[in-house]
Design a protein around this motif. Structure first.
Motif, PDB file in Angstrom:
ATOM      1  N   PRO A 215      40.001  34.034  41.411  1.00 30.02           N
ATOM      2  CA  PRO A 215      38.427  33.391  41.250  1.00 30.02           C
ATOM      3  C   PRO A 215      38.443  34.753  39.810  1.00 30.02           C
ATOM      4  O   PRO A 215      37.533  34.559  39.081  1.00 30.02           O
ATOM      5  CB  PRO A 215      38.118  34.171  42.270  1.00 30.02           C
ATOM      6  CG  PRO A 215      38.541  33.717  43.471  1.00 30.02           C
ATOM      7  CD  PRO A 215      39.690  33.884  42.954  1.00 30.02           C
ATOM      8  N   VAL A 216      38.642  36.062  40.170  1.00 23.84           N
ATOM      9  CA  VAL A 216      38.945  36.549  38.352  1.00 23.84           C
ATOM     10  C   VAL A 216      39.940  35.974  37.552  1.00 23.84           C
ATOM     11  O   VAL A 216      39.213  36.135  35.987  1.00 23.84           O
ATOM     12  CB  VAL A 216      39.642  38.548  39.286  1.00 23.84           C
ATOM     13  CG1 VAL A 216      40.055  39.181  37.903  1.00 23.84           C
ATOM     14  CG2 VAL A 216      38.828  38.692  40.112  1.00 23.84           C
ATOM     15  N   TYR A 217      40.882  35.687  37.461  1.00 21.59           N
ATOM     16  CA  TYR A 217      41.228  34.760  36.979  1.00 21.59           C
ATOM     17  C   TYR A 217      40.730  34.218  36.252  1.00 21.59           C
ATOM     18  O   TYR A 217      40.275  33.502  35.077  1.00 21.59           O
ATOM     19  CB  TYR A 217      42.970  34.304  37.280  1.00 21.59           C
ATOM     20  CG  TYR A 217      44.042  35.367  38.035  1.00 21.59           C
ATOM     21  CD1 TYR A 217      44.163  36.704  37.841  1.00 21.59           C
ATOM     22  CD2 TYR A 217      45.031  34.517  39.200  1.00 21.59           C
ATOM     23  CE1 TYR A 217      44.459  37.499  38.935  1.00 21.59           C
ATOM     24  CE2 TYR A 217      45.890  35.531  39.446  1.00 21.59           C
ATOM     25  CZ  TYR A 217      45.786  36.874  39.598  1.00 21.59           C
ATOM     26  OH  TYR A 217      45.811  37.235  40.526  1.00 21.59           O
ATOM     27  N   LEU A 218      40.128  33.117  36.594  1.00 23.10           N
ATOM     28  CA  LEU A 218      39.307  32.320  36.092  1.00 23.10           C
ATOM     29  C   LEU A 218      37.836  32.790  35.149  1.00 23.10           C
ATOM     30  O   LEU A 218      37.616  31.979  34.135  1.00 23.10           O
ATOM     31  CB  LEU A 218      38.915  31.065  37.394  1.00 23.10           C
ATOM     32  CG  LEU A 218      37.902  29.940  37.035  1.00 23.10           C
ATOM     33  CD1 LEU A 218      39.152  29.198  36.300  1.00 23.10           C
ATOM     34  CD2 LEU A 218      37.484  29.181  38.038  1.00 23.10           C
ATOM     35  N   VAL A 219      37.639  33.506  35.839  1.00 23.21           N
ATOM     36  CA  VAL A 219      36.308  33.899  35.381  1.00 23.21           C
ATOM     37  C   VAL A 219      36.761  35.132  34.252  1.00 23.21           C
ATOM     38  O   VAL A 219      35.938  34.416  33.321  1.00 23.21           O
ATOM     39  CB  VAL A 219      35.106  35.228  36.099  1.00 23.21           C
ATOM     40  CG1 VAL A 219      34.424  36.075  35.343  1.00 23.21           C
ATOM     41  CG2 VAL A 219      35.113  34.119  37.247  1.00 23.21           C
TER      42      VAL A 219
ATOM     43  N   LEU B 220      49.626  29.683  35.333  1.00 25.00           N
ATOM     44  CA  LEU B 220      50.797  30.659  35.331  1.00 25.00           C
ATOM     45  C   LEU B 220      50.305  31.969  36.113  1.00 25.00           C
ATOM     46  O   LEU B 220      50.643  32.667  37.417  1.00 25.00           O
ATOM     47  CB  LEU B 220      51.011  31.626  34.130  1.00 25.00           C
ATOM     48  CG  LEU B 220      51.812  30.621  33.199  1.00 25.00           C
ATOM     49  CD1 LEU B 220      51.874  30.918  31.435  1.00 25.00           C
ATOM     50  CD2 LEU B 220      53.164  29.714  34.013  1.00 25.00           C
ATOM     51  N   ALA B 221      48.991  32.878  36.245  1.00 27.45           N
ATOM     52  CA  ALA B 221      48.645  33.558  36.830  1.00 27.45           C
ATOM     53  C   ALA B 221      48.024  33.041  38.107  1.00 27.45           C
ATOM     54  O   ALA B 221      48.257  33.850  38.992  1.00 27.45           O
ATOM     55  CB  ALA B 221      47.087  34.305  36.493  1.00 27.45           C
ATOM     56  N   ALA B 222      47.758  32.045  38.700  1.00 27.78           N
ATOM     57  CA  ALA B 222      47.192  31.533  39.635  1.00 27.78           C
ATOM     58  C   ALA B 222      48.346  31.287  40.684  1.00 27.78           C
ATOM     59  O   ALA B 222      48.098  31.905  41.691  1.00 27.78           O
ATOM     60  CB  ALA B 222      45.748  30.618  39.218  1.00 27.78           C
TER      61      ALA B 222
ATOM     62  N   ALA C 184      46.386  39.335  33.795  1.00 24.20           N
ATOM     63  CA  ALA C 184      44.297  39.097  34.516  1.00 24.20           C
ATOM     64  C   ALA C 184      45.218  39.901  35.938  1.00 24.20           C
ATOM     65  O   ALA C 184      44.342  39.931  36.958  1.00 24.20           O
ATOM     66  CB  ALA C 184      44.825  37.146  34.535  1.00 24.20           C
ATOM     67  N   THR C 185      46.722  39.755  36.022  1.00 24.30           N
ATOM     68  CA  THR C 185      47.059  39.761  38.145  1.00 24.30           C
ATOM     69  C   THR C 185      46.729  41.454  37.715  1.00 24.30           C
ATOM     70  O   THR C 185      46.224  41.340  38.833  1.00 24.30           O
ATOM     71  CB  THR C 185      48.436  39.777  37.648  1.00 24.30           C
ATOM     72  OG1 THR C 185      49.751  40.489  37.265  1.00 24.30           O
ATOM     73  CG2 THR C 185      48.394  38.186  37.783  1.00 24.30           C
ATOM     74  N   PHE C 186      46.712  42.343  36.600  1.00 25.27           N
ATOM     75  CA  PHE C 186      46.751  43.729  37.020  1.00 25.27           C
ATOM     76  C   PHE C 186      44.953  43.767  37.369  1.00 25.27           C
ATOM     77  O   PHE C 186      44.852  44.478  37.679  1.00 25.27           O
ATOM     78  CB  PHE C 186      47.313  44.342  35.792  1.00 25.27           C
ATOM     79  CG  PHE C 186      49.040  44.394  35.225  1.00 25.27           C
ATOM     80  CD1 PHE C 186      49.412  44.517  36.540  1.00 25.27           C
ATOM     81  CD2 PHE C 186      49.343  43.724  34.120  1.00 25.27           C
ATOM     82  CE1 PHE C 186      50.975  44.401  36.796  1.00 25.27           C
ATOM     83  CE2 PHE C 186      50.534  44.074  35.293  1.00 25.27           C
ATOM     84  CZ  PHE C 186      51.478  43.957  35.442  1.00 25.27           C
TER      85      PHE C 186
ATOM     86  N   PHE D  80      35.551  35.210  28.241  1.00 24.67           N
ATOM     87  CA  PHE D  80      36.607  35.758  26.870  1.00 24.67           C
ATOM     88  C   PHE D  80      36.560  35.165  26.244  1.00 24.67           C
ATOM     89  O   PHE D  80      36.983  35.061  25.210  1.00 24.67           O
ATOM     90  CB  PHE D  80      37.874  36.823  27.332  1.00 24.67           C
ATOM     91  CG  PHE D  80      37.271  37.975  27.934  1.00 24.67           C
ATOM     92  CD1 PHE D  80      36.144  38.983  27.803  1.00 24.67           C
ATOM     93  CD2 PHE D  80      37.294  38.254  29.357  1.00 24.67           C
ATOM     94  CE1 PHE D  80      35.709  40.425  27.786  1.00 24.67           C
ATOM     95  CE2 PHE D  80      36.666  39.542  29.825  1.00 24.67           C
ATOM     96  CZ  PHE D  80      35.385  40.536  29.463  1.00 24.67           C
ATOM     97  N   VAL D  81      37.255  33.476  26.875  1.00 18.37           N
ATOM     98  CA  VAL D  81      37.893  32.313  25.689  1.00 18.37           C
ATOM     99  C   VAL D  81      36.393  32.518  25.017  1.00 18.37           C
ATOM    100  O   VAL D  81      36.323  31.995  23.287  1.00 18.37           O
ATOM    101  CB  VAL D  81      38.662  31.109  26.672  1.00 18.37           C
ATOM    102  CG1 VAL D  81      38.107  30.040  25.373  1.00 18.37           C
ATOM    103  CG2 VAL D  81      40.001  31.768  26.483  1.00 18.37           C
ATOM    104  N   GLY D  82      35.488  32.186  26.216  1.00 20.81           N
ATOM    105  CA  GLY D  82      34.139  31.695  25.670  1.00 20.81           C
ATOM    106  C   GLY D  82      33.332  32.158  24.629  1.00 20.81           C
ATOM    107  O   GLY D  82      32.881  32.275  23.946  1.00 20.81           O
ATOM    108  N   ILE D  83      33.589  33.577  24.730  1.00 20.21           N
ATOM    109  CA  ILE D  83      33.686  35.307  23.248  1.00 20.21           C
ATOM    110  C   ILE D  83      33.431  34.151  22.284  1.00 20.21           C
ATOM    111  O   ILE D  83      33.450  35.109  20.985  1.00 20.21           O
ATOM    112  CB  ILE D  83      33.228  36.718  24.161  1.00 20.21           C
ATOM    113  CG1 ILE D  83      32.631  36.590  25.212  1.00 20.21           C
ATOM    114  CG2 ILE D  83      33.366  37.478  23.071  1.00 20.21           C
ATOM    115  CD1 ILE D  83      33.098  37.808  25.548  1.00 20.21           C
ATOM    116  N   HIS D  84      35.312  34.617  22.394  1.00 17.84           N
ATOM    117  CA  HIS D  84      36.197  34.232  20.645  1.00 17.84           C
ATOM    118  C   HIS D  84      35.404  32.829  20.102  1.00 17.84           C
ATOM    119  O   HIS D  84      35.730  32.925  18.926  1.00 17.84           O
ATOM    120  CB  HIS D  84      37.134  33.673  21.141  1.00 17.84           C
ATOM    121  CG  HIS D  84      37.843  35.070  21.244  1.00 17.84           C
ATOM    122  ND1 HIS D  84      38.706  36.073  20.413  1.00 17.84           N
ATOM    123  CD2 HIS D  84      39.048  35.818  22.311  1.00 17.84           C
ATOM    124  CE1 HIS D  84      39.052  37.252  20.696  1.00 17.84           C
ATOM    125  NE2 HIS D  84      39.067  36.764  21.923  1.00 17.84           N
TER     126      HIS D  84
END
Length: 479
Positions: A143-147, A362-364, A123-125, A152-156
């Motif tokens: 905000p990028v990490y959150l979205v 962790l990312a945020a 996510a950081t990359f 992608f969790v939602g798609i799974h």
């Protein structure tokens, strides 16, 4: 007298497992190979290049060769294990059969640490690539990490068949981007650029090894990023059409593809733009093209956008991996059982949501890809030691176990992988002793949780436990 802790069957009835079922027959070997490449392909776009700052190009090259050997040898062993024991528990299931419940839980937790933290690093990359494009005017990537996690969790949550096919499509875009990088940078390759890192003056330093032999050890962590998570392919065993045949084909093809792409990136990216510049980049592939061509180009923009596809492919697929590992450990009672509940679409929703929330935090809070890589690699390398040991033990303990595939070289092959994995564990402490120590403490706390609590609540009807129970019964009959 056995030193293994007693197993207490818990809640064996069919209603328990009825609410903990996955969708079967969703993938063949081609999708599995695509899944294996997808797990790892982000490592070609960012992360590996940080090893240039640790060991220079020569140090990272040696580390890449050693880790390439380790992964190839280990994958041959995993191909055999997955054909013999095709369950969603994968690494935990293999170690459970070979090393007992404590060994199985330890392996599963090490894998879970790897898979829960790796998406945070990716996510950081993703944030770095988006910032490089100047999208949305972002100066902070949270905000990028959150979205990214939410989408992608939602798609799974929608279902495994849909997820695997989308992963395959995104991975195809990323592969096209890597091919474009090869075509674009090859004419600008200059071998002198590989060696532009100034030697640090240590006794073994040179133009080839600017940080000396110690730099090779430190670079191992980042060389692993070229391959990390390919071992997750067997996690799809219960959702595969014919696991005994499809698993070996899928995982072996995946690792061979990854070796080729990793070698090309390692040579061409610093060879065109310089090892020193690439060692500090958060978006090395498009930056290498811009440096090589003296400014922005359509190719750089294409690789930047398509590079996001590569990062998303790994991010998306590792979400799949952590959910299945957590699902298996929970279903068997090693972790809280509510984490393995599945919905109408046969997706383990809590096993998807809980690690996703942890990864976002962790990312945020850190925003540090290098730190998160080291944490993920610690978990990975510990699991690799245990996985290779499991292959060796099962070859000795159960030579007649039906195997759809047999590892070339047998236990010798996985012994090589085991020794290299042990060296890689040490390397995580060389790179960041504090991060590795904290992760080791979390791992130790998980083992204490097992010893004092969950070992008394194991569900004997879970597939991985059923395999182990049948093996024990067969052993008693033979005696």
């Amino acid at each position: 007298m056995s030193l293994r802790p007693p197993e207490q069957p818990v809640n064996d009835d069919q209603s328990y497992l009825h609410h903990r079922q996955l969708k079967r027959g969703a993938a063949g070997w081609v999708l599995l190979a695509g899944l294996g490449v997808a797990y790892v392909i982000s490592g070609d776009f960012a992360g590996w290049n940080l090893g240039l700052a640790q060991g220079g190009w020569g140090g990272l090259l040696i580390a890449f060769i050693l880790m390439g050997i380790m992964y190839t040898c280990m994958v041959f062993g995993l191909a055999e294990l997955s054909s013999a024991l095709p369950t969603t528990g994968a690494g935990y299931g293999f170690a459970r059969r070979a090393l007992g419940p404590l060994g199985g839980f330890a392996t599963g937790m090490a894998v879970l640490i790897e898979y829960a933290v790796a998406p945070a690093a990716i996510a950081t990359f993703i944030g770095g690539y988006i910032e490089a494009l100047g999208l949305f005017g972002l100066t902070n990537s949270w905000p990028v990490y959150l979205v990214t996690f939410a989408v992608f969790v939602g798609i799974h949550l929608r279902g495994v068949g849909e997820a695997l096919k989308l992963i395959f499509a995104i991975t195809a875009i990323a592969v096209i981007a890597l091919a474009a990088v090869v075509a674009g940078l090859a004419p600008h390759f200059n071998a002198a650029n590989l060696f532009d890192v100034v030697p640090d003056g240590s006794p073994t330093s040179s133009a080839f090894l600017p940080m000396g032999v110690g730099g090779v050890v430190a670079a191992l962590v980042y060389a692993i990023w070229f391959f990390l998570a390919v071992e997750g392919v067997p996690l799809a065993a219960e959702e595969t059409a014919d696991p005994k045949k499809d698993m070996p084909r899928g995982i072996i093809v995946a690792v061979l593809v990854l070796v080729v792409f990793g070698a090309l990136m390692l040579i061409l990216v610093p060879g065109a733009a310089g090892s020193e510049a690439m060692g500090a980049s958060s978006n090395p592939l498009p930056e290498a093209i811009r440096l090589a061509y003296g400014g922005n180009t359509l190719l750089a923009d294409f690789v930047n956008y398509a590079g996001l596809a590569g990062l998303v492919a790994s991010f998306f697929s590792i979400i799949y991996a952590y959910s299945r590992q957590l699902f298996a450990l929970s279903r068997a009672g090693y972790l809280p059982k509510w984490l393995s509940l599945t919905g109408k679409r046969r997706t383990p929703y809590w096993a998807l949501i809980v690690p996703g929330a942890l990864g976002f935090v962790l990312a945020a809070t850190t925003g540090n890809g290098a730190l998160l890589i080291n944490i993920a690699v610690f978990g990975a390398t510990v699991s690799y030691v245990l996985l290779n040991l499991s292959h060796i033990v099962l070859r000795v303990k159960e030579p007649d176990l039906p195997r759809g595939y047999r590892t070339p070289g047998g236990a010798v092959t996985t012994t090589i992988a085991l020794l290299l994995a042990a060296v890689a564990v040490v390397a995580t402490f060389v790179v960041d002793v504090l991060a590795a120590s904290i992760t080791a403490a979390v791992f130790a706390a998980a083992l204490l949780y097992y010893w004092f609590y969950s070992r008394h609540r194991i569900v004997s009807g879970a597939p991985e436990e059923e395999f182990a129970r049948l093996a024990a019964a067969e052993a008693e009959l033979s005696n």
